[in-house]
Design a protein around this motif. Structure first.
Motif, PDB file in Angstrom:
ATOM      1  N   THR A  27      -3.177   2.352  16.290  1.00 20.19           N
ATOM      2  CA  THR A  27      -4.197   2.008  15.313  1.00 20.19           C
ATOM      3  C   THR A  27      -5.422   1.490  16.053  1.00 20.19           C
ATOM      4  N   ARG A  46      -4.011   9.037  15.368  1.00 18.60           N
ATOM      5  CA  ARG A  46      -4.318   7.616  15.332  1.00 18.60           C
ATOM      6  C   ARG A  46      -4.694   7.187  13.915  1.00 18.60           C
ATOM      7  N   GLN A  47      -4.407   5.940  13.605  1.00 20.87           N
ATOM      8  CA  GLN A  47      -4.903   5.325  12.380  1.00 20.87           C
ATOM      9  C   GLN A  47      -6.230   4.655  12.718  1.00 20.87           C
ATOM     10  N   GLY A  62      -9.429   7.053   7.627  1.00 17.91           N
ATOM     11  CA  GLY A  62      -9.043   5.675   7.888  1.00 17.91           C
ATOM     12  C   GLY A  62      -9.232   4.768   6.697  1.00 17.91           C
ATOM     13  N   HIS A  63      -9.203   3.477   7.000  1.00 18.94           N
ATOM     14  CA  HIS A  63      -9.233   2.439   5.975  1.00 18.94           C
ATOM     15  C   HIS A  63     -10.343   1.455   6.295  1.00 18.94           C
ATOM     16  N   PHE A  78       0.896  -0.535   9.543  1.00 14.86           N
ATOM     17  CA  PHE A  78       0.989   0.866   9.954  1.00 14.86           C
ATOM     18  C   PHE A  78       2.097   1.063  10.950  1.00 14.86           C
TER      19      PHE A  78
END
Length: 78
Positions: A27, A46-47, A62-63, A78
């Protein structure tokens, strides 16, 4: 702050490959500008969590988090 005009002052392909290898399946926490500059090159495997105080900003990949503590808490999930 390292960088000039949104770029690193050096280009070392081995460094970039090492970074990509070490962060795979991990992440990444980005600031908004860094996210916008790097996401296309880092999104695979990947996050991404993006720090932004702009309530209308929503990352394509993503976030979003409003603070570092919030980003760290999200990363634990995650």
């Amino acid at each position: 702050m390292i960088g000039r005009k949104g770029r690193l002052p050096w280009d070392i392909p081995e460094d970039w490959e090492y970074f990509l290898k070490q962060t795979r399946e991990g992440t990444l926490i980005f600031g908004r500008r860094c996210y916008e500059e790097m996401i296309e090159r880092t999104k695979e495997g990947r996050q991404a969590i993006v720090l932004s105080r702009d309530p209308s900003f929503q990352p394509k990949f993503g976030h979003k988090a409003d603070s570092i503590p919030e980003a760290l808490e999200n990363a634990r999930g995650f």
